[in-house]
Design a protein around this motif. Sequence first.
Motif, PDB file in Angstrom:
ATOM      1  N   ASP A 105      68.676  64.090  58.824  1.00  0.00           N
ATOM      2  CA  ASP A 105      70.041  63.615  59.047  1.00  0.00           C
ATOM      3  C   ASP A 105      70.029  62.120  59.303  1.00  0.00           C
ATOM      4  N   GLU A 106      70.425  61.368  58.299  1.00  0.00           N
ATOM      5  CA  GLU A 106      70.369  59.907  58.404  1.00  0.00           C
ATOM      6  C   GLU A 106      71.208  59.386  59.558  1.00  0.00           C
ATOM      7  N   LYS A 108      71.531  60.527  62.377  1.00  0.00           N
ATOM      8  CA  LYS A 108      70.889  60.710  63.679  1.00  0.00           C
ATOM      9  C   LYS A 108      69.499  60.093  63.743  1.00  0.00           C
TER      10      LYS A 108
ATOM     11  N   GLN B 142      71.658  62.104  69.321  1.00  0.00           N
ATOM     12  CA  GLN B 142      71.595  63.546  69.124  1.00  0.00           C
ATOM     13  C   GLN B 142      72.102  64.347  70.305  1.00  0.00           C
TER      14      GLN B 142
END
Lengths: 153, 153
Positions: A105-106, A108, B142
């Motif tokens: 996930d870019e 994140k 995150q």
Amino acid sequence: MKLSQRGEYALRALLVMGMNHGPGVIRIKDIAQQQNIPRRFLEQILNDLKSAGFVQSKRGVAGGYRLQRGPDEISLADIIRHLEGPLAPVGCVSVNYYQRCSCPDEGKCAIRSVMQEVRDAIVGVLEGVSVAHLCNRVRDLQGPLENPLDYVI
Amino acid sequence: MKLSQRGEYALRALLVMGMNHGPGVIRIKDIAQQQNIPRRFLEQILNDLKSAGFVQSKRGVAGGYRLQRGPDEISLADIIRHLEGPLAPVGCVSVNYYQRCSCPDEGKCAIRSVMQEVRDAIVGVLEGVSVAHLCNRVRDLQGPLENPLDYVI
DNA sequence: CAATACTTGACTCAAACAGTCGGGATTCTA
DNA sequence: TAGAATCCCGACTGTTTGAGTCAAGTATTG
């Protein structure tokens, strides 16, 4: 971003053309001699710059090269992007040469977020400097000379 | 500055070690699996990071790697300099890997003066970010998770 | 026409990148 | 103390990139 020899030669050649910008053209040979660039190699480079639209050429006896657009319309960012590819340190933060990376996930990815900042810093400098700006710097750094060909680049 | 695959793997590995920093060690195998890095290649990289003093290792059955210094004492600039060489786009503006270029007077070189700015911009970002900062970014991006190993890097 | 310059594509040579591999050295545990 | 797990080390390979070189061709001008 790393500037290759090729890229440095290109910048120097463009700067020479910027300093002597006008209706006339400059011969490859002269640029090569003045800047100590292998002539054959420079031919290749200028050809490339030509097909990219940075310079135009005139063939035959009184032939040579000149800038296609005005020196103030060519940014270093454009030039270097064409010559070296992405300015960004990694493909996944490049705007013009984006390449997806392997992280799940870019949005994140912490590394990516730092590299994004690095990219912005680089682009910030390079977008802001045109060939004309470079020419001004040359004049500022060296003071006014009689013969424009004497400017050291 | 261009980040190679090798360099990216190294950063990811260091980040994993940063997220799990403590007295214990982490196995190469685990990092490789979690981050999808070829194990043999990662061995090579970690070995390199070890001889550079970024990480330390423990051999044998319960062996593995951990950061040698605290995560806040390792800047990305240091890491990348070790892995990729100069951060500067050309050798003649590099502080740590200076290399004289062919221009007759560096002080009067306009190209150099721009590249100097680019270098400063890059270094400015990278000197300011430590592994600890990276870890914080991971957490910020995150949100808090139960298992630190679940963080995606 | 001859001399001068740019044009084009192919070619070489070396270094850097991205791995892979085999076997050796340590350390823990049963 | 044997054996499994783990790191350690050097050598090897295949691909790509960088830096030029070269030969032959085309256009322009005097």
